[in-house]
Design a protein around this motif. Structure first.
Motif, PDB file in Angstrom:
ATOM      1  N   ASN A 182       0.810  -1.214   0.000  1.00  0.00           N
ATOM      2  CA  ASN A 182       0.000   0.000   0.000  1.00  0.00           C
ATOM      3  C   ASN A 182       0.844   1.266   0.000  1.00  0.00           C
ATOM      4  OD1 ASN A 182      -2.350  -1.496  -0.026  1.00  0.00           O
ATOM      5  ND2 ASN A 182      -2.536  -1.497   2.199  1.00  0.00           N
ATOM      6  N   LYS A 183       2.094   1.179   0.463  1.00  0.00           N
ATOM      7  CA  LYS A 183       2.950   2.358   0.553  1.00  0.00           C
ATOM      8  C   LYS A 183       3.882   2.542  -0.642  1.00  0.00           C
ATOM      9  CE  LYS A 183       3.180   1.969   5.545  1.00  0.00           C
ATOM     10  NZ  LYS A 183       4.048   1.622   6.662  1.00  0.00           N
ATOM     11  N   THR A 184       4.131   1.510  -1.419  1.00  0.00           N
ATOM     12  CA  THR A 184       5.165   1.589  -2.451  1.00  0.00           C
ATOM     13  C   THR A 184       4.687   2.318  -3.694  1.00  0.00           C
ATOM     14  OG1 THR A 184       6.845   0.322  -3.619  1.00  0.00           O
ATOM     15  CG2 THR A 184       4.658  -0.605  -3.582  1.00  0.00           C
ATOM     16  N   THR A 185       5.647   2.953  -4.367  1.00  0.00           N
ATOM     17  CA  THR A 185       5.363   3.654  -5.618  1.00  0.00           C
ATOM     18  C   THR A 185       6.139   3.062  -6.785  1.00  0.00           C
ATOM     19  OG1 THR A 185       7.108   5.268  -5.150  1.00  0.00           O
ATOM     20  CG2 THR A 185       4.865   5.809  -4.428  1.00  0.00           C
ATOM     21  N   ASP A 186       7.210   2.325  -6.521  1.00  0.00           N
ATOM     22  CA  ASP A 186       8.018   1.725  -7.581  1.00  0.00           C
ATOM     23  C   ASP A 186       7.228   0.610  -8.262  1.00  0.00           C
ATOM     24  OD1 ASP A 186      10.196   1.084  -9.205  1.00  0.00           O
ATOM     25  OD2 ASP A 186      11.025  -0.303  -7.728  1.00  0.00           O
ATOM     26  N   PRO A 187       7.054   0.661  -9.599  1.00  0.00           N
ATOM     27  CA  PRO A 187       6.210  -0.348 -10.259  1.00  0.00           C
ATOM     28  C   PRO A 187       6.774  -1.768 -10.189  1.00  0.00           C
ATOM     29  CG  PRO A 187       7.207   1.132 -11.868  1.00  0.00           C
ATOM     30  CD  PRO A 187       7.536   1.679 -10.519  1.00  0.00           C
ATOM     31  N   GLN A 188       8.109  -1.912 -10.252  1.00  0.00           N
ATOM     32  CA  GLN A 188       8.682  -3.256 -10.183  1.00  0.00           C
ATOM     33  C   GLN A 188       8.538  -3.849  -8.780  1.00  0.00           C
ATOM     34  OE1 GLN A 188      12.512  -2.042 -11.674  1.00  0.00           O
ATOM     35  NE2 GLN A 188      12.139  -3.104 -13.612  1.00  0.00           N
ATOM     36  N   ALA A 189       8.793  -3.035  -7.766  1.00  0.00           N
ATOM     37  CA  ALA A 189       8.624  -3.513  -6.392  1.00  0.00           C
ATOM     38  C   ALA A 189       7.157  -3.803  -6.119  1.00  0.00           C
ATOM     39  CB  ALA A 189       9.159  -2.475  -5.409  1.00  0.00           C
TER      40      ALA A 189
END
Length: 135
Positions: free
Chosen positions: A74-81
Motif C-alpha cells: 500500500n505504501k510503495t510507488t516503484d512499479p517493479q517492487a
C-alpha cells in the motif's frame, strides 16, 4: 551500557537519515516479512533448531507476513517492487511461504535499489539459511 546503546542508535539514525521515511518503512516491513517466512536452518544434522520457535512454514507466521507485505504494498510507488509485492501477497494468502519469500526478496531488491542501497545492513545481506535465494 547506556552509552553503547546510545551510540548504536545514533549510528543507525545517521545511516537512515538520507532515506525518505516511507522507503525506510517499506524496507523494514518487507525485511520483517522475509524473516517471518524463513525456513529453519538445515545444517546437515538431525535437528539444529529450537523446536518451540515458529518458522516460515507455520500458517500463523505466513499470515503475519501477509499483513506486513500488504502494508508495504500500500505504501510503495516503484512499479517493479509493487509487482513483486503483489505476487508476494498473493502467495502468502495462498500459504505458499517459499514463493512468497522469493517474491518479497525480489521486492526488497527493487526497494533497496530505489533507496540507493541504504540501509546497508538490510540491502547487502544475503539470506543466512533457507532453501531458496532471492532472484
Amino acid at each position: 551500557m547506556n552509552t553503547l546503546r546510545g551510540l548504536t542508535l545514533g549510528v543507525a539514525a545517521l545511516a537512515l537519515a538520507g532515506i525518505p521515511l516511507s522507503a525506510q518503512a517499506q524496507i523494514a516491513e518487507v525485511n520483517q516479512a522475509i524473516m517471518e517466512l524463513t525456513d529453519p536452518p538445515a545444517l546437515g544434522q538431525r535437528t539444529t533448531v529450537d523446536l518451540n520457535k515458529r518458522w516460515g512454514s507455520d500458517v500463523t507466521q505466513i499470515k503475519k507476513a501477509a499483513v506486513l507485505l500488504r502494508e508495504a504494498l500500500n505504501k510503495t510507488t516503484d512499479p517493479q517492487a509493487r509487482a513483486q509485492l503483489d505476487l508476494a501477497v498473493d502467495y502468502a494468502e495462498a500459504t505458499l511461504h517459499k514463493e512468497a519469500r522469493l517474491s518479497a526478496q525480489g521486492a526488497l531488491y527493487y526497494l533497496c535499489k530505489q533507496a540507493g542501497g541504504q540501509p546497508a545492513d538490510v540491502c547487502d545481506k544475503v539470506p543466512k539459511f533457507g532453501s531458496y535465494v532471492a532472484p
